[in-house]
Design a protein around this motif. Structure first.
Motif, PDB file in Angstrom:
ATOM      1  N   ASP A 275      10.354  -2.623  52.921  1.00  0.00           N
ATOM      2  CA  ASP A 275       9.908  -3.625  53.329  1.00  0.00           C
ATOM      3  C   ASP A 275       9.652  -3.983  54.521  1.00  0.00           C
ATOM      4  O   ASP A 275       8.703  -4.639  55.146  1.00  0.00           O
ATOM      5  N   LEU A 276       9.935  -3.130  55.591  1.00  0.00           N
ATOM      6  CA  LEU A 276       9.287  -3.155  56.993  1.00  0.00           C
ATOM      7  C   LEU A 276       7.896  -2.130  57.036  1.00  0.00           C
ATOM      8  O   LEU A 276       7.560  -1.992  57.957  1.00  0.00           O
ATOM      9  N   GLN A 277       7.499  -1.842  56.170  1.00  0.00           N
ATOM     10  CA  GLN A 277       6.120  -0.972  56.205  1.00  0.00           C
ATOM     11  C   GLN A 277       5.236  -1.871  55.279  1.00  0.00           C
ATOM     12  O   GLN A 277       5.589  -2.578  54.700  1.00  0.00           O
ATOM     13  N   GLY A 278       3.985  -0.961  55.466  1.00  0.00           N
ATOM     14  CA  GLY A 278       3.210  -1.729  54.444  1.00  0.00           C
ATOM     15  C   GLY A 278       1.765  -1.985  55.351  1.00  0.00           C
ATOM     16  O   GLY A 278       1.711  -1.908  56.674  1.00  0.00           O
ATOM     17  N   ALA A 279       0.559  -2.096  54.857  1.00  0.00           N
ATOM     18  CA  ALA A 279      -0.700  -2.443  55.396  1.00  0.00           C
ATOM     19  C   ALA A 279      -0.743  -3.823  56.119  1.00  0.00           C
ATOM     20  O   ALA A 279      -0.043  -4.636  55.775  1.00  0.00           O
ATOM     21  N   ASP A 280      -1.881  -3.715  56.977  1.00  0.00           N
ATOM     22  CA  ASP A 280      -2.090  -4.933  57.795  1.00  0.00           C
ATOM     23  C   ASP A 280      -0.829  -5.593  58.539  1.00  0.00           C
ATOM     24  O   ASP A 280      -0.301  -7.050  58.475  1.00  0.00           O
ATOM     25  N   PHE A 281       0.074  -4.712  59.087  1.00  0.00           N
ATOM     26  CA  PHE A 281       1.141  -5.091  59.786  1.00  0.00           C
ATOM     27  C   PHE A 281       2.185  -5.873  58.983  1.00  0.00           C
ATOM     28  O   PHE A 281       3.195  -6.706  59.544  1.00  0.00           O
ATOM     29  N   ALA A 282       2.325  -5.869  57.587  1.00  0.00           N
ATOM     30  CA  ALA A 282       2.988  -6.475  56.863  1.00  0.00           C
ATOM     31  C   ALA A 282       4.561  -6.580  56.953  1.00  0.00           C
ATOM     32  O   ALA A 282       5.251  -7.432  56.764  1.00  0.00           O
TER      33      ALA A 282
END
Length: 494
Positions: A275-282
């Motif tokens: 959950d600390l990863q993902g596109a657009d700085f999510a």
């Protein structure tokens, strides 16, 4: 003439100890009767097919906090308490700040007046960051005398942290005046060393927030806090336990007879490094401290709930909107370092405000992941969500109970309702939830606070100002155990 102001009729009542079928009679905001076929009330709520639990008590949330620069966190008492009620929480304990160089009273001017806009009942923990002789000898005793009977200390964060000598002073004054102490346990120097190394290596993503504060820094500080509390013989709770390593320290101390308790939060039961990863700085949306752990740690934390080491699930609601805070450096908040900018203009991991919103989703997530999935039964849910916190913080008999004499704070749960959490449906002031798209089974249908319907089918009916301050007097859990090293009670020496 009606016998009761309100009757909750025909529900399956769950308490901290048992489950049974009963009507609940309410007069003057208190439960006065439990039984079958109670006489009529002026108002009646059908609980047929519903599970009725005590209203949730969230003993750890941050609402409308005043920052040292005079700014105010965006989650107001009005919005935060609306969110609490919609999620089945009918009372909460939040934080009075203290800033270094200031006493208690002048650190939070007007804060208690702001709290009077709460829609549900509330109390305070007092943060201690600067234990001067004036604070220790005059201000803390005066605070305790008016019903604020718990103190919070940080072992990390500038400018909040205490060193060991200061921590001992706070533990000793709490012991003398029968107050309780709660601890944010992470090793400040170790985190700083890791942050410096990560930044020098050019590793700045939100995931590196977790790399900067691995479980060992939580374990070490938990061990140290417990050891010093044991030295002083002062009861303590370790806040927001995120991992097995810290929970193990609590379990070992409890086996020795130390009066120490542990809480955890839904984020440590359901979220992970992913959950600390993902596109657009999510990933910035899930930055909190202690940090989220690697996949698989959730089940270890659940096991510590099942064995009783962790006996409260709080929200640690600390909301900073993504658009205006998590993406924008320099906007304030616990855990922020210098406003290090990445190439795309977003903040480095150490400049992202720490905290996630969760006061509304706490209980639906816990009910779904716990009760609906068969991990815990209904009495255990009640203990985790309200009864244990009431006992630990001096509200036993008033909160966390459905017995006659208790406040009439109740939640009617539809155990079969299936929902998908969407921020658009929530009542908090924050522009996201880390549980966006999370499916839950079991959801509050009606929330009753102080004997009045406060929420029905998602609509908040309670008004700002309906809540009351909960003053807390002396109580058993805050008393020392009487076990002091070598028989010398240094903490009692004035």
């Amino acid at each position: 003439m009606a016998a009761f102001d309100l009757v909750v009729r025909g529900g399956t009542v769950a308490t901290a100890a048992e489950v049974f079928e009963a009507d609940i009679g309410i007069v003057g905001g208190q439960v006065v009767a439990l039984g079958r076929n109670l006489a009529a009330g002026r108002e009646e709520v059908s609980a047929k097919g519903m599970v009725v639990t005590p209203g949730g008590l969230d003993p750890h949330c941050h609402l409308e906090e005043l920052a040292q620069d005079g700014s105010v966190h965006e989650e107001s008492f009005a919005s935060g308490s609306a969110a609490a009620l919609a999620g089945g929480t009918t009372s909460f304990i939040c934080f009075l700040p203290q800033w270094k160089g200031h006493g208690l009273a002048d650190s939070a001017p007007g804060y208690e007046a702001r709290a009077q806009q709460s829609r549900c009942d509330y109390s305070f923990h007092q943060i201690i960051t600067d234990p001067t002789p004036e604070v220790l000898e005059r201000e803390i005793p005066a605070l305790i005398a008016r019903g604020v009977r718990s103190l919070k200390v940080f072992l990390t964060y500038d400018p909040l942290r205490l060193d060991d000598a200061q921590l001992i002073q706070v533990l000793a004054v709490a012991r003398r005046h029968r107050a309780f102490v709660t601890v944010h346990a992470e090793n400040y120097e170790a985190i700083g060393w890791r942050i410096d190394a990560l930044l020098k290596a050019g590793l700045t993503d939100p995931l590196q927030h977790a790399w900067s504060r691995p479980p060992v820094v939580e374990r070490e500080a938990t061990h140290r806090a417990i050891a010093l509390a044991e030295l002083v013989d002062q009861p303590v709770q370790i806040f927001h336990v995120s991992c097995e390593e810290a929970a193990e320290e609590i379990a070992r101390a409890r086996a020795r007879g130390v009066k120490v308790w542990g809480e955890t939060c839904p984020q440590y039961l359901t979220l992970s490094h992913e959950d600390l990863q993902g596109a657009d700085f999510a990933g910035a949306k899930a930055v909190c401290s202690p940090a989220l752990r690697a996949k698989g740690e959730n089940e270890k934390v659940w096991r510590r709930i099942l064995d009783g080491t962790l006996d409260i699930v709080s929200s640690d609601h600390c909301g900073f909107s993504f658009a205006t805070a998590k993406r924008a450096p320099g906007s304030g908040g616990y855990g922020m370092g210098s406003a290090n900018l990445r190439a795309d203009g977003t903040p480095a991991f150490n400049a992202i405000p720490n905290g996630v919103p969760g006061i509304e989703t706490r209980l639906p997530v816990l009910f779904s992941e716990g009760v609906s999935k068969g991990r815990i039964d209904l009495p255990h849910f009640v203990r985790l969500s309200s009864a244990n916190a009431a006992k630990l913080f001096g509200l036993e008999g008033r909160k966390g109970s459905v017995m006659p004499g208790a406040d009439a704070d109740l939640v009617l749960w539809d155990p079969d309702a299936e929902r998908t959490i969407r921020n658009a449906d929530l009542h908090h002031a924050i522009d996201y939830t880390p549980w966006e798209g999370f499916a839950v089974k079991g959801f509050p249908s009606v929330t009753i606070a102080a004997g009045k319907v406060a929420v029905r089918d998602g609509k908040v009916l309670a008004q700002p100002g309906d809540g009351r301050f909960l003053a807390r007097g002396p109580y058993a859990m805050a008393r020392p155990s009487g076990r002091v090293p070598d028989g010398f009670d240094a903490a009692s020496v004035e």
